[in-house]
Design a protein around this motif. Structure first.
Motif, short mmCIF file in Angstrom:
data_model
loop_
_atom_site.label_atom_id
_atom_site.label_comp_id
_atom_site.label_asym_id
_atom_site.label_seq_id
_atom_site.Cartn_x
_atom_site.Cartn_y
_atom_site.Cartn_z
N GLY A 1 11.70 -1.46 3.33
CA GLY A 1 11.29 -2.82 3.00
C GLY A 1 9.85 -3.10 3.40
N TRP A 2 9.33 -4.22 2.94
CA TRP A 2 7.97 -4.67 3.25
C TRP A 2 7.96 -5.32 4.61
N PRO A 3 7.03 -5.21 5.53
CA PRO A 3 5.88 -4.34 5.37
C PRO A 3 6.08 -2.99 6.04
N ASN A 4 7.18 -2.86 6.79
CA ASN A 4 7.35 -1.64 7.59
C ASN A 4 7.21 -0.36 6.78
N GLY A 5 7.81 -0.35 5.60
CA GLY A 5 7.83 0.87 4.80
C GLY A 5 6.51 1.19 4.14
N SER A 6 5.55 0.28 4.22
CA SER A 6 4.31 0.49 3.47
C SER A 6 3.21 1.14 4.30
N HIS A 7 3.42 1.28 5.61
CA HIS A 7 2.34 1.76 6.48
C HIS A 7 1.74 3.09 6.04
N ASP A 8 2.64 4.05 5.78
CA ASP A 8 2.13 5.38 5.42
C ASP A 8 1.27 5.32 4.16
N GLY A 9 1.85 4.67 3.15
CA GLY A 9 1.14 4.58 1.86
C GLY A 9 -0.22 3.93 2.03
N ILE A 10 -0.23 2.81 2.74
CA ILE A 10 -1.50 2.11 2.94
C ILE A 10 -2.49 2.99 3.71
N PHE B 1 1.12 6.65 -3.62
CA PHE B 1 1.94 5.80 -4.48
C PHE B 1 3.43 6.05 -4.23
N VAL B 2 3.79 7.33 -4.20
CA VAL B 2 5.19 7.69 -3.94
C VAL B 2 5.63 7.17 -2.58
N SER B 3 4.78 7.43 -1.62
CA SER B 3 5.11 7.03 -0.26
C SER B 3 5.31 5.52 -0.17
N LEU B 4 4.45 4.80 -0.88
CA LEU B 4 4.54 3.35 -0.87
C LEU B 4 5.85 2.88 -1.51
N THR B 5 6.17 3.44 -2.66
CA THR B 5 7.40 3.03 -3.36
C THR B 5 8.62 3.37 -2.53
N VAL B 6 8.66 4.63 -2.07
CA VAL B 6 9.82 5.06 -1.30
C VAL B 6 9.93 4.23 -0.02
N GLY B 7 8.79 4.08 0.63
CA GLY B 7 8.77 3.35 1.91
C GLY B 7 9.30 1.94 1.74
N ILE B 8 8.78 1.24 0.75
CA ILE B 8 9.20 -0.15 0.57
C ILE B 8 10.65 -0.21 0.13
#
Ligand SMILES: Nc1ncnc2c1ncn2[C@@H]1O[C@H](COP(=O)(O)OP(=O)(O)OP(=O)(O)O)[C@@H](O)[C@H]1O
Ligand SMILES: [Ca+2]
Length: 814
Positions: free
Chosen positions: A219-228, A208-215
């Motif tokens: 930004g979407w979608p690049n920052g969401s890879h780790d979280g996903i 969850f943290v990784s997703l929030t921080v990443g995005i």
């Protein structure tokens, strides 16, 4: 007869380090949710016995908890379960007593209308409470045993009538001998359980943290890879765990049904027969023998030296006598000695055992030892990971914070600052994610489940995952002989009567015409009266022999000599019986003779019974003193028979002045009747299995109650006894000093004429002094103490008793 191999896992102390004092873990992981196995887990930890009926009470397994248990906390404590059981038992007893105190006197007992309409004079509650409160007074008020039998519309000799409709009626009034089954758990419940794992929760938080921080940063979608990515792995782990748990639960359900296919011996319609335990009803007359579990609550009808182990119910380890004065039997208890018949009064959930099962839920606790170890390792790795993650976070962030402190801006944060901190946090999270070896325990679960399934295909039911593991690490197998190494199908193939040795190949020879009539007459009387078995005529008019394989073989032999079981039993009046047990290794009965006086018949371990003889029946049929020469000849015969791998039994009789008053039937002054040699062929494939054990570095020892020569012959045939190996008798083994044992045990391959305690001593010695991991196979009656002591107990052919990890049809050690 199928022989089940039921294993029970156990104490893994030698393998996994000394057992630490019981420490309660906050919550333990339950690798398999196991509906229907409620009781057995507790059983597996030893203290409380499983009832024969396999209580089908399902309880929810413990929540999946934080998996990482420190290695020191691993030992499981059997105590709480036992105590819970006993507390529940005494609570239930107290409740009944209170109820009785408050309720009306039973002289005012009124039969409910529906019960009367169905043709009975007593209802289930009344019966239940009489037995549960052990109230002999109320039993008397109901007219004792006969009164109860009448009121239950049954006969103490012929049992209940199975005529159309009658069974259904009985069932309707009194219930069935089954335990309430709970709903099977759905797949989603397993998913929910899997999600309770602390590791997964931490991972989810990280994701969850990784997703929030990443995005936020990329930004979407690049920052969401780790979280996903992390979420995907959580989903994978959860689905694999839940699926495998769910499948196991289905398997265990089937298995439990299988386990309940226990046959008990009852008399119905005047015929003694075998019935499924589930089909027992109040009014049934059940026959009990050593090793049986009492299948329902009931009242003693008749029997000899019936001794029960009630520890599963009361916690009292002292065995309890059951007789006319103390006539109550509770289901779930076990027959330790003697034999007898009982009238069933309560079944299923109405029995004391059934109520206990309903009152108890058990905290499942069946992490396998390897899993526990791996969890410990994972725990340490996880903690180290956590430490470094925190360290990294501090190191990364200290520069920024130091700078802000220097600038005096510690309380004012820009969006960029926050993002930077969050970024550092994400790095730390990544370290935790990488460090936590989530898959490690899962991998073990999966591989053990695979092993379990493979064994299932080999017709082995593994009830406890841990058994697979422990079996794999066994270093010594102590095997009994009958039923494990041999097929347990016995036939008399040789006999020595009146000094003539006779051999029987399939059609039994015209023995009776070759021998003096008196000898044959005495032989038949001996076999037909002095037996723990019975010849019955089933409904189809066919003759059927019920009893242990040894008894069956003897009865078959007598029948083939022209014996008439029914007639003989009607003619002879048996006044006393000393049933067979493994310590005495003989069985004796006393008959009252029609012309006055008494006669004792004794049969048992050949050399023991022969030693009690001072006369014998000679070739002309007259009784003559047994001289040295003849005695030696007979001893030689015993040796010849047993070296041919035959189980040898000797039959003898003596006259007695007074039959009933004697406490112990004397063991001298007998007249020798004959010796029989019983063949029990070695199972197919045993030799190969023993060889493969050996090549895997596992020592195989045979521990048997049989004659040393018989044991040696069979051990040789199976490849257990090799050149240079030792075979000794229990009596000799008992005398050895610890120093001598140290020398002896590694070389000892056969322990013959052993008592249950010798078996126990050997296993204890191997486990403690020699530090071996010991597997024991036995039949669960005379081998019970040793089975209990072993690391893995594989019990043969006793589906539904307390050793239920593996059930094999056809043994295969490899
Ligand atoms: N029903 C019986 N009546 C009298 N004697 C018996 C009976 N069954 C067995 N025996 C004698 O007792 C001996 C077996 O004793 P025990 O039951 O202790 O053996 P065990 O340990 O079960 O043997 P195994 O390893 O073969 O299973 C036999 O050798 C036989 O001589
Ligand atoms: Ca045995």
């Amino acid at each position: 007869m199928h022989s089940g191999l039921l294993a029970r896992p156990l104490q893994l102390a030698p393998l996994y380090g000394a057992a630490s004092p019981p420490a309660a873990l906050p919550c333990r992981r339950t690798p398999w949710a196991r509906p229907g196995l409620g009781v057995s887990t507790a059983t597996l930890r030893r203290p409380c016995r499983r009832n024969p009926c396999g209580a089908a009470k399902t309880e929810r397994p413990d929540r999946r908890g934080f998996r990482f248990a420190a290695a020191g906390q691993l030992s499981s404590s059997p105590r709480p379960q036992r105590e819970k059981l006993q507390v529940a038992a005494s609570a239930s007893k107290a409740a009944v007593q209170l109820q009785n105190g408050l309720s009306l006197q039973s002289s005012q007992y009124v039969v409910p209308e529906d019960v009367r309409a169905a043709g009975f004079q007593i209802d289930a509650d009344e019966l239940t409470s009489i037995v549960e409160s052990r109230d002999t007074e109320r039993l008397t008020e109901h007219g004792q045993l006969d009164g109860i039998a009448d009121k239950l519309a049954t006969s103490l000799t012929d049992g209940i009538s199975t005529r159309e409709g009658l069974l259904g009626q009985r069932q309707e009034i009194y219930g069935v001998n089954k335990f309430a089954e709970s709903e099977p758990r759905s797949f989603w419940e397993f998913v929910w359980d899997a999600l309770q794992d602390t590791t997964l929760i931490i991972l989810a938080a990280c994701a969850f943290v990784s997703l929030t921080v990443g995005i936020a940063t990329e930004g979407w979608p690049n920052g969401s890879h780790d979280g996903i990515g992390i979420f995907a792995s959580i989903i994978l782990v959860v689905s694999v765990t839940a699926t495998s748990d769910y499948q196991q639960s289905l398997q265990f359900r089937d298995l439990d049904k299988e386990k309940r296919k226990i046959l008990v011996q009852v008399t119905r319609d005047g015929f003694r027969q075998r019935t499924l335990i589930d089909d027992l009803l109040p009014g049934d007359v059940v026959h009990l023998a050593v090793g049986d579990q009492v299948p329902a609550d009931g009242v003693f009808i008749s029997g000899f030296s019936l001794l029960l182990d009630e520890s599963s119910l009361t916690g009292e380890s002292e065995p309890v006598d059951v007789n006319e004065d103390k006539p109550f039997l509770s289901s779930g208890t076990k027959v330790l000695d003697g034999s007898g018949q009982m009238l069933v009064t309560a079944v299923g959930m109405r029995t004391q055992w059934g109520k206990l099962m309903a009152a108890l839920t058990e905290g499942g606790n069946d992490e396998t030892p390897l899993q526990v170890k791996l969890s410990g390792v994972a725990n340490i790795i996880g903690k180290i990971g956590l430490f470094f993650a925190v360290l990294t976070f501090i190191v990364l962030s200290q520069e920024l914070i130091g700078q802000k402190y220097h600038d005096g801006l510690l309380l004012s944060w820009s969006g960029d600052d926050v993002l930077e901190i969050l970024n550092h946090f994400a790095v730390a999270v990544t370290i935790v994610v990488v460090a936590v070896p989530e898959g490690l325990p899962l991998a073990v679960t999966l591989s053990l489940a695979y092993a379990m399934e493979k064994m299932m295909n080999d017709k082995a039911l593994v009830r406890q995952l841990a058994a697979c593991e422990t079996m794999g690490s066994a270093t010594v197998i102590c095997s009994d002989k009958t039923g494990t190494l041999t097929s347990n199908r016995m036939t008399v193939v040789k006999a020595c009567i009146c000094g003539n040795t006779l051999e029987f190949n399939d059609p039994l020879s015209s023995l009776s015409s070759e021998l003096p009539e008196v000898a044959v007459e005495t032989l038949l009387e001996s076999i037909l009266t002095n037996t723990g078995g019975e010849v019955v005529i089933d409904q189809n008019g066919k003759q059927d022999i019920i009893g242990t394989p040894t008894e069956t073989a003897l009865l078959e032999f007598a029948l083939s000599l022209g014996g008439n079981y029914k007639q003989k039993r009607q003619e002879s009046k048996i006044v006393k019986v000393e049933p067979f047990n493994s310590v005495k290794k003989r069985m004796t009965v006393i008959l009252e003779l029609p012309g006055g006086g008494y006669r004792a018949h004794c049969k048992g371990a050949a050399e023991i019974v022969l030693a009690a003889c001072d006369k014998f029946i000679d070739g002309s049929g007259s009784v003559v003193p047994l001289d040295k020469k003849t005695a030696n000849l007979l001893n030689d015969t015993i040796e010849t028979f047993s070296s041919e791998a035959l189980r040898t039994l000797c039959l003898a009789y003596r006259g007695l002045e007074d039959g009933s008053t004697q406490e112990e039937i004397p063991l001298q002054g007998y007249t020798f009747i004959g010796i029989v040699g019983i063949k029990d062929p070695v199972r197919l494939g045993v030799r190969e299995s023993v060889a493969s054990c050996r090549s895997a570095g596992i020592a195989v020892k045979m521990v048997t109650g049989d004659n040393i020569n018989t044991a040696k012959a069979i051990a040789r045939e199976c490849g257990i006894l090799t050149d240079g190996g030792l075979a000794i008798e229990g009596a000799e083994f008992r005398e050895k000093t610890p120093e001598e044992l140290l020398e002896l045990i590694p070389k000892m391959q056969v322990l013959a004429r052993s008592s249950p305690l010798d078996k126990l001593a050997l296993v204890k010695y191997l486990r403690t002094t020699s530090n071996e991991v010991v597997a024991v196979t036995g039949d669960g009656t005379n081998d019970a103490p040793a089975l209990r002591e072993a690391d893995i107990g594989l019990a043969m052919g006793i589906a539904g008793t307390e050793w239920d990890v593996v059930e094999l049809w056809g043994v295969d050690y490899s």
